[in-house]
Design an enzyme around this catalytic site. Structure first.
Site, mmCIF file in Angstrom:
data_model
loop_
_atom_site.group_PDB
_atom_site.id
_atom_site.type_symbol
_atom_site.label_atom_id
_atom_site.label_comp_id
_atom_site.label_asym_id
_atom_site.label_seq_id
_atom_site.Cartn_x
_atom_site.Cartn_y
_atom_site.Cartn_z
ATOM 1 N N HIS A 1 0.828 -1.213 0.000
ATOM 2 C CA HIS A 1 0.000 0.000 0.000
ATOM 3 C C HIS A 1 0.864 1.265 0.000
ATOM 4 O O HIS A 1 0.362 2.361 -0.243
ATOM 5 C CB HIS A 1 -0.952 -0.009 1.202
ATOM 6 C CG HIS A 1 -2.264 0.664 0.937
ATOM 7 N ND1 HIS A 1 -2.380 1.864 0.270
ATOM 8 C CD2 HIS A 1 -3.530 0.289 1.233
ATOM 9 C CE1 HIS A 1 -3.655 2.206 0.182
ATOM 10 N NE2 HIS A 1 -4.377 1.262 0.746
ATOM 11 N N ASP B 1 -10.182 -11.300 -16.664
ATOM 12 C CA ASP B 1 -10.030 -12.476 -17.537
ATOM 13 C C ASP B 1 -8.619 -12.508 -18.123
ATOM 14 O O ASP B 1 -8.241 -11.639 -18.903
ATOM 15 C CB ASP B 1 -11.080 -12.385 -18.653
ATOM 16 C CG ASP B 1 -10.986 -13.538 -19.646
ATOM 17 O OD1 ASP B 1 -10.150 -14.439 -19.439
ATOM 18 O OD2 ASP B 1 -11.739 -13.515 -20.638
#
Length: 452
Positions: free
Chosen positions: A155, A397
């Protein structure tokens, strides 16, 4: 619990030479959570998954994705005074191959479980930070032929929108498609690496979000609360339950001239009230709610499209448990609205200036995962609710179809929660909530009863 065998681990480096050198980080990169955040995707067996070529596809496409996204192949390093910079040195991303003895079906509804610990790359924070990759990836093949693909991303290097930008572009490259949007890597738009401007006028913002949140009444520190065992609950809200909550929050607001409370403001208000009840707070107990706001479009001029870094910042709403619980839901929602509305261009700029003038940033960093106790603690009597409602996290995908499930990896800090859209019900939501073991059942009870 099924065994997970680790088969291979290696570094994937950018496919071509990339810029090397120190990349200054902005103040927003270096505060709050600076450890890694895990997410996991599960894919069912399909003809495209039926070979070992998927490992080569993922390695090759990752290597090519790291050319435009080269900061993820670098390493963080401390530069003194609780400050970090990113050394763009192309050392690469840790890529782990594993096999599970289980079938995907055995994971049920995919709610975070102890098994996740072995499906998500673990980060060893006991080694020097300059040896830890900002990104670790793990592919685990299941007995049924399905796979999980998990990421744990620092982060301090990126926020949620930037992490998902990278993942979706990596998936495009894996499918043989060109980059949709190049990352904008110059963090100087957030004044990264620049000295403070002492002549800046005081803005009138006191930046209370940088103060440590309240302690439990009668306690002088949060050390005992930090030690308590936690557990994660995944709680679903149907579209009609969300609408009912919105109606409750907006009751009496008619004609007030302000827009109705949003899903986030409403559901978060409900979570805040239920947490006060479940934790058994005294009416005079002060409680803070951490709210994560994306400043990309709030800054003037707006940040360039594809800005790659941290542009989400935390603000807080503060109240007393008695007020939250006894007043209508709209009271808590209005506190949240006011906190979100403070995030203006001027607020962001003055926050950067405030942090630049601090001698040390350690006290603003959540180092709970590293065993540190100096940073802010959003466990009891406080909590943080992060919205993933608008992040494009579904439908990733890599060439073998979209995931059957996507969710947060393990998160085990009291008060840590996420609101995500339910991909199986349009308008439905999922609350991924971490609370102390002793509070979870009571929370569930209030969470659903109070909607009735």
């Amino acid at each position: 619990m099924a065994t997970v065998n680790f088969k291979n681990s290696f570094m994937v480096k950018p496919a071509e030479p990339t810029w090397t050198g120190p990349l200054p980080l902005s103040e927003w990169d270096q505060i709050g959570t600076i450890t890694h955040v895990p997410t996991i995707y599960f894919y069912q067996n399909s003809p495209e998954l039926d070979s070992n070529s998927i490992i080569n596809t993922l390695k090759d496409s990752l290597s090519r994705a790291l050319v435009p996204f080269y900061p993820l192949a670098g390493r963080l390093r401390w530069i003194g005074n609780g400050r970090l910079e990113l050394d763009c040195n192309a050392e690469g991303v840790r890529f782990i191959e594993a096999e599970s003895q289980a079938k995907l079906e055995s994971l049920g509804d995919f709610s975070p479980s102890p098994e996740y610990e072995y499906l998500v790359p673990s980060v060893d924070y006991s080694i020097p930070i300059q040896e830890i990759p900002p990104l670790l990836v793990q592919v685990t093949r299941f007995q049924c032929g399905g796979i999980s693909l998990s990421f744990t991303i620092s982060h301090a290097v990126v926020d949620g929108p930037s992490a998902l930008h990278f993942i979706s572009e990596w998936a495009r490259i894996a499918r043989g498609e060109p980059l949709s949007m190049a990352p904008f890597l110059d963090r100087r738009v957030m004044r990264a690496g620049e000295p403070p401007v002492d002549s800046l006028p005081v803005s009138g913002h006191d930046h209370e979000e940088f103060n440590h949140p309240p302690l439990l009444l009668g306690q002088s520190n949060n050390l005992e609360e930090r030690k308590k065992k936690t557990t994660v609950a995944m709680l679903k809200l149907s579209k009609s339950q969300v609408e009912k909550l919105k109606n409750m929050a907006n009751e009496g607001k008619n004609g007030s001239g302000t827009r109705p409370f949003s899903r986030y403001e409403t559901v978060t208000a409900h979570v805040w009230r239920c947490a006060c009840k479940a934790r058994g707070h005294m009416p005079q107990q002060s409680t803070a709610l951490g709210i994560c706001v994306d400043s990309r479009s709030r800054i003037q001029p707006p940040l360039p499209l594809g800005f790659f870094g941290n542009a989400t910042l935390d603000v807080i709403a503060v109240s007393c448990a008695g007020e939250l619980v006894s007043k209508p839901l709209g009271f808590a929602a209005s506190k949240i609205r006011v906190a979100i509305m403070t995030v203006t261009s001027e607020f962001v700029k003055s926050g950067i200036e405030f942090l630049k003038n601090q001698p040390d940033l350690t006290k603003f960093q959540d180092l709970h995962a590293l065993g540190g106790t100096e940073g802010p603690f959003y466990g009891n009597p406080n909590l943080g609710v992060v919205s993933w409602l608008t992040l494009p996290m579904y439908g990733i995908d890599f060439g073998w179809g979209k995931e059957v499930y996507m969710g947060p990896g393990s998160h085990d800090f009291d008060g840590d929660s996420l609101i995500l859209p339910n991909p199986k019900e349009d308008g439905g939501l999922i609350l991924a909530l971490c609370l102390q073991v002793g509070h979870v059942e009571a929370f569930k009870k209030y969470f659903y009863e109070d909607i009735m």
